[in-house]
Design a protein around this motif. Structure first.
Motif, PDB file in Angstrom:
ATOM      1  N   GLU A 129      11.732  26.640  12.429  1.00  0.00           N
ATOM      2  CA  GLU A 129      10.716  26.029  13.284  1.00  0.00           C
ATOM      3  C   GLU A 129      10.278  27.008  14.376  1.00  0.00           C
ATOM      4  OE1 GLU A 129      10.622  22.436  16.470  1.00  0.00           O
ATOM      5  OE2 GLU A 129      11.520  21.994  14.520  1.00  0.00           O
ATOM      6  N   GLU A 130      11.239  27.729  14.913  1.00  0.00           N
ATOM      7  CA  GLU A 130      10.923  28.727  15.938  1.00  0.00           C
ATOM      8  C   GLU A 130      10.080  29.857  15.346  1.00  0.00           C
ATOM      9  OE1 GLU A 130      13.405  31.946  18.531  1.00  0.00           O
ATOM     10  OE2 GLU A 130      14.276  29.962  18.271  1.00  0.00           O
ATOM     11  N   TYR A 131      10.384  30.234  14.104  1.00  0.00           N
ATOM     12  CA  TYR A 131       9.612  31.278  13.432  1.00  0.00           C
ATOM     13  C   TYR A 131       8.166  30.840  13.229  1.00  0.00           C
ATOM     14  CZ  TYR A 131       7.975  34.382   9.776  1.00  0.00           C
ATOM     15  OH  TYR A 131       7.237  35.268   9.040  1.00  0.00           O
ATOM     16  N   VAL A 132       7.972  29.594  12.833  1.00  0.00           N
ATOM     17  CA  VAL A 132       6.617  29.078  12.623  1.00  0.00           C
ATOM     18  C   VAL A 132       5.859  29.048  13.945  1.00  0.00           C
ATOM     19  CG1 VAL A 132       5.313  27.014  11.982  1.00  0.00           C
ATOM     20  CG2 VAL A 132       7.210  27.772  10.564  1.00  0.00           C
ATOM     21  N   THR A 133       6.520  28.660  15.005  1.00  0.00           N
ATOM     22  CA  THR A 133       5.880  28.630  16.322  1.00  0.00           C
ATOM     23  C   THR A 133       5.486  30.026  16.766  1.00  0.00           C
ATOM     24  OG1 THR A 133       7.204  26.698  16.892  1.00  0.00           O
ATOM     25  CG2 THR A 133       6.182  27.881  18.706  1.00  0.00           C
ATOM     26  N   ASP A 134       6.370  30.998  16.559  1.00  0.00           N
ATOM     27  CA  ASP A 134       6.049  32.382  16.926  1.00  0.00           C
ATOM     28  C   ASP A 134       4.892  32.924  16.092  1.00  0.00           C
ATOM     29  OD1 ASP A 134       8.007  32.372  18.817  1.00  0.00           O
ATOM     30  OD2 ASP A 134       9.474  33.482  17.596  1.00  0.00           O
TER      31      ASP A 134
ATOM     32  N   ARG B 268       2.482  31.174  14.703  1.00  0.00           N
ATOM     33  CA  ARG B 268       1.251  30.511  15.136  1.00  0.00           C
ATOM     34  C   ARG B 268       0.745  31.116  16.445  1.00  0.00           C
ATOM     35  NH1 ARG B 268       2.792  25.154  15.141  1.00  0.00           N
ATOM     36  NH2 ARG B 268       2.355  25.137  12.918  1.00  0.00           N
ATOM     37  N   ARG B 269       1.669  31.409  17.341  1.00  0.00           N
ATOM     38  CA  ARG B 269       1.302  32.024  18.625  1.00  0.00           C
ATOM     39  C   ARG B 269       0.708  33.419  18.399  1.00  0.00           C
ATOM     40  NH1 ARG B 269       6.166  32.153  21.404  1.00  0.00           N
ATOM     41  NH2 ARG B 269       5.912  29.940  21.745  1.00  0.00           N
TER      42      ARG B 269
ATOM     43  N   ARG C 104      -0.842  34.450  15.695  1.00  0.00           N
ATOM     44  CA  ARG C 104      -2.181  34.287  15.096  1.00  0.00           C
ATOM     45  C   ARG C 104      -3.214  33.962  16.156  1.00  0.00           C
ATOM     46  NH1 ARG C 104      -0.502  30.141  11.498  1.00  0.00           N
ATOM     47  NH2 ARG C 104       1.292  31.130  10.612  1.00  0.00           N
ATOM     48  N   TRP C 105      -2.899  33.021  17.032  1.00  0.00           N
ATOM     49  CA  TRP C 105      -3.851  32.646  18.083  1.00  0.00           C
ATOM     50  C   TRP C 105      -4.121  33.808  19.031  1.00  0.00           C
ATOM     51  CZ3 TRP C 105      -7.297  29.045  18.103  1.00  0.00           C
ATOM     52  CH2 TRP C 105      -7.091  27.893  17.364  1.00  0.00           C
TER      53      TRP C 105
END
Length: 133
Positions: free
Chosen positions: A49-54, A56-57, A59-60
């Motif tokens: 979950e932390e990897y997905v959040t990083d 996504r951050r 990419r933005w």
């Protein structure tokens, strides 16, 4: 008592059998193998979950930075083309802005490492073009 075996007699045979199974690739999984790692999925779920959040951050950040540098490059190209600067200067700003726009698109698709390098290249193109003024 030739017919009875003691623990010391049976132990070498057991070790030899275990080594033979390991050599053949038939080693059995120790008891409790699945139970031993039951909490591992829960432990790695937080990491995923932390990897997905990083991701996504990242990419933005790539999209936002690319869009900002694209707008800045286009604005500089328009301002420099209206002035007395050589034609190479606004062309360099426009080319740098185009490279940053491509970086923004790549960042949106998840190619953040390539987007970062393209952002650096776009800014360098704009800076080198500015040196001709």
């Amino acid at each position: 008592m030739r017919g009875s075996t003691t623990e010391s007699d049976a132990e070498p045979a057991t070790k030899e059998a275990a080594e033979a199974h390991e050599a053949a690739g038939d080693a059995e999984e120790p008891a409790g193998g699945a139970e031993q790692y039951a909490g591992a999925d829960e432990e790695y779920a937080g990491g995923a979950e932390e990897y997905v959040t990083d991701a996504r951050r990242a990419r933005w950040a790539a999209v936002g930075t690319g869009a900002l540098l694209t707008c800045a490059g286009l604005a500089a190209a328009l301002l420099r083309s209206a002035g007395a600067a050589p034609a190479l200067v606004p062309a360099a700003y426009a080319l740098g802005a185009a490279v940053c726009a491509v970086a923004a698109v790549l960042g949106a698709r998840g190619r953040t490492r390539r987007a970062l390098w393209l952002l650096i290249a776009g800014v360098m193109i704009m800076a080198i073009g500015d040196q001709f003024d």
